[in-house]
Design a protein around this motif. Structure first.
Motif, short mmCIF file in Angstrom:
data_model
loop_
_atom_site.label_atom_id
_atom_site.label_comp_id
_atom_site.label_asym_id
_atom_site.label_seq_id
_atom_site.Cartn_x
_atom_site.Cartn_y
_atom_site.Cartn_z
N LEU A 9 0.83 -1.21 0.00
CA LEU A 9 0.00 0.00 0.00
C LEU A 9 0.86 1.26 0.00
O LEU A 9 0.54 2.24 -0.69
N ALA A 10 1.96 1.25 0.77
CA ALA A 10 2.84 2.42 0.79
C ALA A 10 3.47 2.65 -0.57
O ALA A 10 3.56 3.80 -1.04
N ALA A 11 3.90 1.57 -1.23
CA ALA A 11 4.49 1.72 -2.56
C ALA A 11 3.47 2.25 -3.56
O ALA A 11 3.76 3.14 -4.37
N GLY A 12 2.25 1.72 -3.50
CA GLY A 12 1.21 2.20 -4.41
C GLY A 12 0.85 3.65 -4.17
O GLY A 12 0.69 4.43 -5.11
N THR A 13 0.73 4.04 -2.89
CA THR A 13 0.42 5.43 -2.57
C THR A 13 1.54 6.35 -3.00
O THR A 13 1.31 7.44 -3.54
N GLY A 14 2.78 5.92 -2.76
CA GLY A 14 3.92 6.73 -3.18
C GLY A 14 3.97 6.93 -4.68
O GLY A 14 4.27 8.02 -5.17
N ALA A 15 3.63 5.87 -5.43
CA ALA A 15 3.61 5.99 -6.89
C ALA A 15 2.53 6.97 -7.34
O ALA A 15 2.75 7.76 -8.27
N GLU A 16 1.37 6.95 -6.68
CA GLU A 16 0.31 7.88 -7.04
C GLU A 16 0.71 9.32 -6.72
O GLU A 16 0.41 10.24 -7.48
N VAL A 17 1.36 9.52 -5.58
CA VAL A 17 1.85 10.86 -5.22
C VAL A 17 2.81 11.37 -6.28
O VAL A 17 2.73 12.51 -6.73
N HIS A 18 3.74 10.50 -6.69
CA HIS A 18 4.74 10.90 -7.68
C HIS A 18 4.08 11.23 -9.01
O HIS A 18 4.40 12.24 -9.65
N ARG A 19 3.10 10.40 -9.43
CA ARG A 19 2.42 10.64 -10.70
C ARG A 19 1.66 11.96 -10.67
O ARG A 19 1.71 12.75 -11.61
N TRP A 20 0.93 12.20 -9.58
CA TRP A 20 0.16 13.44 -9.47
C TRP A 20 1.09 14.65 -9.48
O TRP A 20 0.80 15.66 -10.12
N SER A 21 2.20 14.55 -8.77
CA SER A 21 3.13 15.67 -8.69
C SER A 21 3.74 15.98 -10.05
O SER A 21 3.88 17.15 -10.42
N LEU A 22 4.11 14.96 -10.79
CA LEU A 22 4.66 15.18 -12.13
C LEU A 22 3.64 15.85 -13.03
O LEU A 22 3.96 16.77 -13.79
N ALA A 23 2.38 15.39 -12.95
CA ALA A 23 1.34 15.99 -13.78
C ALA A 23 1.10 17.45 -13.40
O ALA A 23 0.89 18.30 -14.26
N ALA A 24 1.15 17.75 -12.08
CA ALA A 24 0.91 19.13 -11.64
C ALA A 24 2.04 20.06 -12.04
O ALA A 24 1.83 21.26 -12.24
N ALA A 25 3.27 19.52 -12.14
CA ALA A 25 4.42 20.36 -12.44
C ALA A 25 4.85 20.30 -13.91
O ALA A 25 5.85 20.91 -14.28
N GLU A 26 4.11 19.59 -14.74
CA GLU A 26 4.47 19.47 -16.15
C GLU A 26 4.20 20.79 -16.87
O GLU A 26 3.06 21.23 -16.97
N PRO A 27 5.27 21.45 -17.34
CA PRO A 27 5.05 22.76 -17.96
C PRO A 27 4.40 22.68 -19.34
O PRO A 27 3.68 23.57 -19.74
N GLY A 28 4.65 21.62 -20.05
CA GLY A 28 4.09 21.55 -21.41
C GLY A 28 4.84 22.46 -22.37
O GLY A 28 5.10 23.63 -22.07
N GLU A 29 5.23 21.95 -23.48
CA GLU A 29 5.99 22.76 -24.43
C GLU A 29 5.09 23.81 -25.07
O GLU A 29 3.91 23.56 -25.34
#
Length: 357
Positions: free
Chosen positions: A187-207
């Motif tokens: 569960l910790a690994a799955g939650t951590g992966a979701e946190v990482h995915r959400w953070s990348l999406a939130a910080a993706e500047p987009g070309e």
């Protein structure tokens, strides 16, 4: 041996009885419930902290969301399996139960100290923006449970139960222990992966797609401010205006540098609850899309929205309420023109460009 078959003069052997585990005393069962309640409170604190971290998300800007979300998860997550196993072993009593009970108490103490001292947290350079508020929330949620648990563990019946070693074999409980730790890690690994995915999406500047260049970007931000203040009741003007222009760090295929404009207006004293309601209503209609409405770690109102033309908008309450708007990454095509401030601010700061009057 059956009594009817026992030779004369020999006392019959006692009949064998199947052993049945005694139920733990009521105080120990209450302690088990408190351990599970404390684990649930820790989960609630982490969910609240992650919601608070999301309040600082800004489209296309790396705000340390991954580091902060995972740091809180790393500190809080061990309480769940430790408390669950302490509750399981308490049903048996003995040394193993004492060990897990002590581990649960020591872990809660360490978690409180870490959360109340952001400088001691993992990746402490990312623990900003009210991180100590998470420690306060943790203390508020768990301290009553911990004090009640300590009082129950100190009773004579609980100490007697914990001091008696169980007669039952450990094999089955050891299997449960392995299963609990394995499930917790999964569960910790799955939650951590979701946190990482959400953070990348939130910080993706987009070309940059070439649709918007630097020409007119500042004006679009000012127009969005005007549209917002036009909806405010009895608008009292602004105290300060700050414009920051920063490089996005990459060039377009044509070789043009790209920049992001961030415009901040601090509001003068006014009826801020009415302002907040008006801002939320304005940003929930037309070309705007409301993306967040909640509280930051400091407990102040935070409202964010996006517009179809790649403008991100934010309102933050507190002692110095402010409107903050940011453009997407735009292509530099020439020297921008200066634009006069709205709302008659007493302070006007422009950084990152030398605009022409």
């Amino acid at each position: 041996m059956k009594p009817l078959l026992t030779p004369p003069g020999i006392a019959p052997a006692p009949l064998a009885a199947r052993g049945r585990a005694a139920w733990p005393p009521p105080g120990v069962r209450a302690l088990q419930a408190l351990l599970l309640a404390e684990a649930a409170a820790v989960v609630a604190v982490w969910l609240w902290s992650w919601r608070g971290v999301q309040a600082y998300a800004w489209p296309g800007v790396d705000s340390g969301l991954t580091e902060r979300g995972l740091a809180y998860l790393l500190v809080l997550a061990p309480a769940v399996p430790v408390n669950a196993l302490a509750a399981i072993w308490l049903g048996r009593g003995g040394r193993r139960a004492r060990l897990y009970l002590a581990a649960a108490g020591a872990l809660a103490l360490v978690q409180g100290l870490l959360l109340l001292t952001p400088a001691a947290m993992p990746v402490r350079e990312a623990m900003t923006d009210g991180a100590a508020a998470v420690g306060t929330a943790f203390l508020t949620a768990t301290a009553p449970i911990l004090f009640a648990g300590a009082a129950l563990a100190a009773t004579a019946k609980a100490r007697a139960w914990l001091g008696r070693e169980p007669a039952r074999p450990r094999g089955r409980i050891a299997g449960v222990e392995t299963a609990v730790w394995s499930l917790a890690l999964l569960l910790a690994a799955g939650t951590g992966a979701e946190v990482h995915r959400w953070s990348l999406a939130a910080a993706e500047p987009g070309e940059p797609r070439g649709e918007y260049t630097e020409a007119g970007t500042w004006q679009r931000l000012e127009d969005a401010v005007a549209e917002t203040t036009g909806a405010l009741p009895a608008f009292s003007g602004f105290a300060t205006r700050t414009l920051d222009v920063a490089a996005c760090g990459y060039r377009t295929p044509a070789g043009l540098a790209t920049y992001r404009y961030t415009l901040t207006y601090e509001l003068r004293t006014a009826d801020f609850p009415a302002y907040e309601a008006a801002v939320r209503a304005r940003w929930a209609e037309g070309d705007y899309e409301l993306t967040y409405d909640g509280a930051t770690f400091e407990g102040v109102r935070r409202i964010t929205a996006e517009r179809a033309d790649e403008i991100a908008l934010g309102y933050t309450g507190g002692d110095a309420p402010a409107l903050t708007l940011a453009s997407g990454c735009v292509e530099r095509v020439g020297e921008p023109e200066c634009i006069r401030a709205q709302g008659e601010p007493t302070t006007d700061v422009i950084r990152g460009i030398a605009c022409r009057e």
